[in-house]
Design a protein around this motif. Structure first.
Motif, short mmCIF file in Angstrom:
data_model
loop_
_atom_site.label_atom_id
_atom_site.label_comp_id
_atom_site.label_asym_id
_atom_site.label_seq_id
_atom_site.Cartn_x
_atom_site.Cartn_y
_atom_site.Cartn_z
N LYS A 37 50.04 -85.59 -19.60
CA LYS A 37 49.00 -84.71 -19.05
C LYS A 37 48.83 -83.51 -19.97
O LYS A 37 49.69 -83.21 -20.81
CB LYS A 37 49.38 -84.24 -17.66
N TRP A 38 47.70 -82.81 -19.81
CA TRP A 38 47.52 -81.50 -20.44
C TRP A 38 46.48 -80.70 -19.67
O TRP A 38 45.69 -81.26 -18.92
CB TRP A 38 47.14 -81.64 -21.92
N GLY A 39 46.52 -79.39 -19.88
CA GLY A 39 45.54 -78.50 -19.27
C GLY A 39 46.08 -77.70 -18.11
O GLY A 39 47.06 -78.07 -17.46
N MET A 49 40.37 -80.61 -9.48
CA MET A 49 40.84 -79.43 -8.77
C MET A 49 42.22 -78.97 -9.25
O MET A 49 42.63 -77.85 -8.96
CB MET A 49 40.86 -79.69 -7.27
N ASN A 50 42.92 -79.83 -9.98
CA ASN A 50 44.16 -79.42 -10.63
C ASN A 50 43.93 -78.92 -12.05
O ASN A 50 44.88 -78.58 -12.76
CB ASN A 50 45.17 -80.58 -10.66
N HIS A 51 42.66 -78.90 -12.50
CA HIS A 51 42.26 -78.32 -13.79
C HIS A 51 43.06 -78.91 -14.96
O HIS A 51 43.58 -78.19 -15.81
CB HIS A 51 42.42 -76.79 -13.76
N ASN A 87 43.94 -84.17 -7.32
CA ASN A 87 43.18 -83.35 -6.38
C ASN A 87 41.72 -83.44 -6.80
O ASN A 87 41.27 -82.74 -7.71
CB ASN A 87 43.68 -81.90 -6.40
N ASP A 88 40.99 -84.35 -6.17
CA ASP A 88 39.58 -84.63 -6.49
C ASP A 88 39.38 -85.10 -7.94
O ASP A 88 38.75 -84.40 -8.74
CB ASP A 88 38.70 -83.42 -6.22
N THR A 97 49.98 -82.32 -6.68
CA THR A 97 49.95 -81.70 -8.00
C THR A 97 50.99 -82.29 -8.95
O THR A 97 51.10 -81.84 -10.09
CB THR A 97 50.20 -80.18 -7.88
N GLY A 98 51.74 -83.27 -8.51
CA GLY A 98 52.77 -83.88 -9.34
C GLY A 98 52.19 -84.84 -10.36
O GLY A 98 50.98 -85.13 -10.36
#
Length: 321
Positions: free
Chosen positions: A73-75, A57-59, A38-39, A32-33
Motif C-alpha cells: 500500500k501507499w498514501g 476514504m482511507n486516502h 473504506n469506500d 483501515t487494516g
C-alpha cells in the motif's frame, strides 16, 4: 434447456449451459487494516496480473495478487507528494506506472508499480491542464497518453504520459459531446475513448482526440438502460463493460453499444452489489473486477463458456424398422 440427441443407438439427454459471466471470488471488508477498505472507488489490473485498488476514504492505494492476496500500500491524507484527498480512480500503464486521480486535490499523480512517487500535474480551475474534482483516468494501450474525466468541469482532457497538455473536449449539457458529471473514461485498443456520462445516464464514444463517434443508453432499469453509471471498461475484444451504479449491476455491450448481457442486484451476497463504481478486465479479457463500494470489497467474475453437460443416458430399443 434440455435436448435429446440420438447417437449410434444411445439416447443422450444434455443440458445446454449458456455462456455468461459468473461469480469467481472476492476480497476485502470494512476497516483501515491491510486488505480492508473504506469506500473503494477504483480498480485496475497491471499487465503482470496484480490488481490496484483506490481505497478512497482511507486516502490510499492498495495492491494485491490477481485473486486478492495483499501485497502492499501507499498514501495518506494530505496535499503533499504521494498523499491523497479522496482519490477516485486508477489506471496502470503498459510499462507499469500507476496513475491516480487525486480527486479533491484536483490533480493526477503517478507512481512506480510499488508506490514510489514519480510526478504530478494539475490544480483547481477550469483552464487547460486544470481540474475540478477529476474522477476518471485512463492510459491509452498504444502511445501512453493519459485521458482524464474532469468531472466538475463537465469535460475530458488528455495529456502525455508525464502530464503535458494535449487537448480537451466537452461542456455542460446533454447534447452529443456534452457531459453532465462524467465519472469515468477508458481508452479502447483501437484508439477510441469511452466516457461514463453519469448524470446523463449514458455512455459516449469519441476518437482519441475528442471527435464524437456515438452514444448509447438512457435513464431506466431495463436492459441497456442506466441509473447513474460510474464505471466503464473496454476489453481487447472491443466489448464494453459498465458499472450501472444505482441499478447495482454490471451491463456489457458490443463496441457500438448493442446490449449483450448483465449481472448483479442489490445486496451483499456473492455476485450482488451495493453501488459498484470502478471496473476493469484482466489482460486476457477472461476476468472482470468490480469495486463494490458500499460493501467495501472487490469482487471478480469469470467467463463461463457454453458447454453441453450430460444429464442422462438411455438405450433406444428400436431405431429402424
Amino acid at each position: 434447456m434440455k435436448r435429446a440427441i440420438v447417437i449410434f443407438g444411445i439416447l443422450v439427454s444434455v443440458t445446454v449451459v449458456s455462456a455468461d459471466w459468473v461469480y469467481e471470488g472476492k476480497w476485502g471488508s470494512s476497516g483501515t487494516g491491510d486488505g480492508q477498505f473504506n469506500d473503494p472507488n477504483g480498480v485496475a489490473e497491471a499487465s503482470g496480473g496484480n490488481v490496484y485498488v483506490v481505497d478512497t476514504m482511507n486516502h490510499r492505494v492498495q495492491y494485491f495478487t490477481a485473486t486478492g492476496s495483499y501485497l502492499g500500500k501507499w498514501g495518506s491524507y494530505g496535499l503533499g507528494n504521494g498523499q491523497f484527498t479522496l482519490p477516485g480512480a486508477i489506471d496502470v500503464a503498459p510499462g507499469g506506472y500507476v496513475y491516480v486521480a487525486d480527486t479533491v486535490n484536483s490533480r493526477i499523480q503517478y507512481f512506480t508499480a510499488t508506490g514510489s512517487y514519480l510526478g504530478k500535474w494539475g490544480s483547481y480551475g477550469s483552464g487547460n491542464g486544470q481540474f475540478r474534482d477529476p474522477n476518471g483516468v485512463a492510459v491509452a494501450p498504444a502511445g501512453g497518453n493519459v485521458t482524464v474525466a474532469d468531472t466538475g468541469n463537465h469535460r475530458v482532457q488528455y495529456f502525455t504520459a508525464t502530464g503535458s497538455f494535449l487537448g480537451a473536449w466537452g461542456s455542460s449539457g446533454s447534447g452529443n459531446g456534452q457531459f453532465n458529471w462524467p465519472w469515468d473514461v477508458d481508452a479502447a485498443p483501437g484508439g477510441y475513448v469511452y466516457g461514463a456520462d453519469t448524470y446523463n445516464h449514458r455512455i459516449q464514444i469519441f476518437t482519441g482526440t475528442g471527435s464524437f463517434f456515438g452514444k448509447f443508453g438512457s435513464f431506466g432499469y431495463g436492459n441497456g438502460e442506466f441509473n447513474y453509471p460510474r464505471g466503464v471498461a473496454v476489453a481487447l475484444s472491443g466489448n464494453v463493460f459498465v458499472a450501472d451504479t444505482s441499478n447495482h449491476r454490471v451491463q456489457y455491450f458490443t463496441a457500438t453499444g448493442s446490449y449483450l448481457g448483465r449481472w448483479g442486484s442489490l445486496g451483499s451476497g456473492n455476485g450482488q452489489f451495493n453501488n459498484p463504481y470502478g471496473i476493469c478486465l484482466n489482460a486476457a479479457g477472461s476476468r472482470v473486477y468490480v469495486a463494490d463500494v458500499l460493501n467495501d470489497r472487490i469482487q471478480y467474475f469469470m467467463w463461463e463458456n457454453t458447454a453441453l453437460a450430460p444429464a442422462s443416458l438411455g438405450r433406444v430399443k428400436v431405431l429402424f424398422k
